[in-house]
Design a protein around this motif. Sequence first.
Motif, mmCIF file in Angstrom:
data_model
loop_
_atom_site.group_PDB
_atom_site.id
_atom_site.type_symbol
_atom_site.label_atom_id
_atom_site.label_comp_id
_atom_site.label_asym_id
_atom_site.label_seq_id
_atom_site.Cartn_x
_atom_site.Cartn_y
_atom_site.Cartn_z
ATOM 1 N N ARG A 56 -0.333 -43.046 45.777
ATOM 2 C CA ARG A 56 -0.101 -41.592 45.798
ATOM 3 C C ARG A 56 1.378 -41.327 45.946
ATOM 4 N NH1 ARG A 56 -3.434 -37.508 49.229
ATOM 5 N NH2 ARG A 56 -1.793 -36.253 48.264
ATOM 6 N N VAL A 57 1.825 -40.259 45.321
ATOM 7 C CA VAL A 57 3.246 -39.906 45.425
ATOM 8 C C VAL A 57 3.372 -38.662 46.304
ATOM 9 C CG1 VAL A 57 5.290 -39.147 44.161
ATOM 10 C CG2 VAL A 57 3.799 -40.894 43.172
ATOM 11 N N TYR A 58 4.073 -38.805 47.426
ATOM 12 C CA TYR A 58 4.331 -37.680 48.332
ATOM 13 C C TYR A 58 5.743 -37.147 48.060
ATOM 14 C CZ TYR A 58 0.242 -39.397 50.776
ATOM 15 O OH TYR A 58 -1.032 -39.783 51.072
ATOM 16 N N PHE A 59 5.966 -35.892 48.454
ATOM 17 C CA PHE A 59 7.316 -35.326 48.370
ATOM 18 C C PHE A 59 7.903 -35.257 49.775
ATOM 19 C CE2 PHE A 59 8.189 -33.940 44.051
ATOM 20 C CZ PHE A 59 6.946 -34.140 43.463
ATOM 21 N N GLY A 60 9.083 -35.814 49.927
ATOM 22 C CA GLY A 60 9.770 -35.768 51.224
ATOM 23 C C GLY A 60 11.034 -34.945 51.088
ATOM 24 N N HIS A 61 11.339 -34.180 52.142
ATOM 25 C CA HIS A 61 12.540 -33.322 52.104
ATOM 26 C C HIS A 61 13.406 -33.578 53.331
ATOM 27 C CE1 HIS A 61 10.343 -30.995 49.086
ATOM 28 N NE2 HIS A 61 9.334 -30.929 49.939
ATOM 29 N N ARG A 62 14.699 -33.435 53.147
ATOM 30 C CA ARG A 62 15.624 -33.413 54.285
ATOM 31 C C ARG A 62 16.662 -32.354 53.976
ATOM 32 N NH1 ARG A 62 15.596 -34.338 59.657
ATOM 33 N NH2 ARG A 62 17.690 -34.645 60.438
ATOM 34 N N VAL A 63 16.828 -31.406 54.887
ATOM 35 C CA VAL A 63 17.851 -30.382 54.696
ATOM 36 C C VAL A 63 18.897 -30.554 55.786
ATOM 37 C CG1 VAL A 63 18.328 -27.902 54.670
ATOM 38 C CG2 VAL A 63 16.275 -28.779 53.555
ATOM 39 N N GLN A 64 20.154 -30.681 55.354
ATOM 40 C CA GLN A 64 21.282 -30.797 56.293
ATOM 41 C C GLN A 64 22.005 -29.454 56.229
ATOM 42 O OE1 GLN A 64 23.234 -34.271 54.635
ATOM 43 N NE2 GLN A 64 21.810 -35.668 55.649
ATOM 44 N N HIS A 65 21.763 -28.612 57.241
ATOM 45 C CA HIS A 65 22.248 -27.231 57.110
ATOM 46 C C HIS A 65 23.767 -27.163 57.069
ATOM 47 C CE1 HIS A 65 21.596 -22.902 57.006
ATOM 48 N NE2 HIS A 65 22.773 -22.871 57.587
ATOM 49 N N HIS A 66 24.415 -27.827 58.022
ATOM 50 C CA HIS A 66 25.866 -27.943 57.883
ATOM 51 C C HIS A 66 26.385 -29.095 58.718
ATOM 52 C CE1 HIS A 66 27.738 -26.683 61.681
ATOM 53 N NE2 HIS A 66 26.649 -25.989 61.855
ATOM 54 N N LEU A 90 13.728 -24.355 59.145
ATOM 55 C CA LEU A 90 13.748 -25.089 60.418
ATOM 56 C C LEU A 90 15.119 -25.729 60.651
ATOM 57 C CD1 LEU A 90 10.180 -26.633 60.036
ATOM 58 C CD2 LEU A 90 10.855 -24.981 61.793
ATOM 59 N N ALA A 91 15.766 -26.159 59.559
ATOM 60 C CA ALA A 91 17.124 -26.729 59.681
ATOM 61 C C ALA A 91 18.103 -25.655 60.151
ATOM 62 C CB ALA A 91 17.575 -27.314 58.349
ATOM 63 N N MET A 92 17.936 -24.432 59.621
ATOM 64 C CA MET A 92 18.840 -23.341 60.029
ATOM 65 C C MET A 92 18.665 -23.048 61.517
ATOM 66 S SD MET A 92 19.514 -19.431 58.662
ATOM 67 C CE MET A 92 18.776 -19.518 57.133
ATOM 68 N N GLY A 107 22.635 -28.602 62.300
ATOM 69 C CA GLY A 107 21.168 -28.626 62.286
ATOM 70 C C GLY A 107 20.622 -29.289 61.044
ATOM 71 N N GLY A 108 19.525 -30.003 61.219
ATOM 72 C CA GLY A 108 18.829 -30.589 60.078
ATOM 73 C C GLY A 108 17.338 -30.556 60.313
ATOM 74 N N LYS A 109 16.576 -30.765 59.288
ATOM 75 C CA LYS A 109 15.126 -30.902 59.437
ATOM 76 C C LYS A 109 14.607 -31.692 58.256
ATOM 77 C CE LYS A 109 11.978 -29.494 62.393
ATOM 78 N NZ LYS A 109 12.221 -29.366 63.847
ATOM 79 N N GLY A 110 13.511 -32.424 58.492
ATOM 80 C CA GLY A 110 12.901 -33.177 57.404
ATOM 81 C C GLY A 110 11.404 -33.016 57.439
#
Length: 420
Positions: A56-66, A90-92, A107-110
């Motif tokens: 199965r292929v999942y989608f993963g995300h990571r946001v690095q706000h600043h 959530l990263a914000m 801030g970051g979130k994944g």
Amino acid sequence: MRAELLKNPVFAMAAEQFDQVADFLELDDDIRERCKWPKRLITVTVPVRHDDGSTRVYFGHRVQHHLSRGPVKGGLRYHPDVDLGEVAALAMWMNWKCALMDLPFGGGKGGINCDPRTLSVGEKERITRRFTMEMIPFIGEEIDVMAPDMGTDEQTMAWFLDTYSTHAGKMVPGIITGKPINLQGSEGRIRATGHGVAFLASRALNKLAVPVRDASAVVQGFGNVGLHTALTLSSYGVEVRGISDVTGAVWNDKGIDVQALSRHADTTGGVVGFDGADAIDPEEMLCQPCDILAPAACGMVITCDNASKLRCKVLAEGANGPTTPEADAILAERGDIFIIPDILANAGGVTVSYFEWVQNLQRYRWTEREVLTRLETMLEAAFTRVLQFAERHGLGQRVAAQALAIQTVAEVKSQRGMFP
Ligand code: NAD
């Protein structure tokens, strides 16, 4: 991309809160834009072999706000509803939380859009290890440091640490926080968020001149944050009368034995059926009279449908984003509930994550007492800053907390110039 992000209701809520505060601070347009939009939005595919032999292929995300104030810090969430917009929101919020607590982080979130309840241990391990590999070009102990969040735990962090360290050819404990103690995790990390929620709720009662001993509380959510909020409140002598989780809610007028409920939930999978309390409708539970209401489960649970019916004195937001802007306006109009906004109330987790990272970089270890004492000192200082700012400017506590944080980030961006 702006329009795409704003289509997500959680990001739209975070952006609306930001705009409101940026207007109050009268931020120039250039700084406002640079503070608002995330620096890096990273999406990867995570192909994983399941136990039955299928892939199965999942989608993963990571946001690095600043990245203006140091490495990015924030949790990694496994949940079927995870998407890029929610992770960006959530990263914000993490951004403002780190700035408010004066931690040297952005801030970051994944998140990965999987349902951990339907995955075997082996499948969770393979998802975590593959996601870590995909993240290696974008992370580092001085760049981006993840931590547990909904659906992830100490074991997830151990797999992440092992994958990263094996790739680096050496143990890199500072790559992740919320690790098991014997892998250089910090004493006190597991209970830090809930402990902080309960500590600040008790400080709010002090401000309202309500005695803490024998005060009453209701806690929504009985995972990491809810459990430790309830345990610390009980240790202060607060009667925790209502507790809910995804399976339902229970109520006892004389206070619930939180340890016994925790044992029951561990063996049966949830709070329902606990013989030390009665069943109650989870939505009704939120509106029962109590001194402290601590939503500690998921976002957007205090809405325009229930905000006018709440009968608590203190709303201590353990979860991220539990109150919608519409509900917030109703609470502001009422003016009779002392709000401890999420970026302050649940900041205990990232603060002890910071302590863990500092201990890792120093190859040193603090006792649990040292950790909790330093945590309470930092929470107390932030609580005081927020109350003073709110009073000085005639603001609600949520706007005051965000204004202090956004002002800090805006100043740093202005001092450093255009790049970070
Ligand atoms: P968790 O996965 O350990 O627990 C979540 C709990 O919420 C579970 O008991 C689940 O049954 C319950 N739940 C889910 N949906 C519910 C519903 N509709 N009604 C009632 N209960 C429900 O997660 P956690 O780590 O405790 O995180 C909870 C919240 O706190 C999240 O918003 C998270 O982002 C935030 N938070 C967590 C930390 C941390 O250190 N873990 C730090 C800061 C903020």
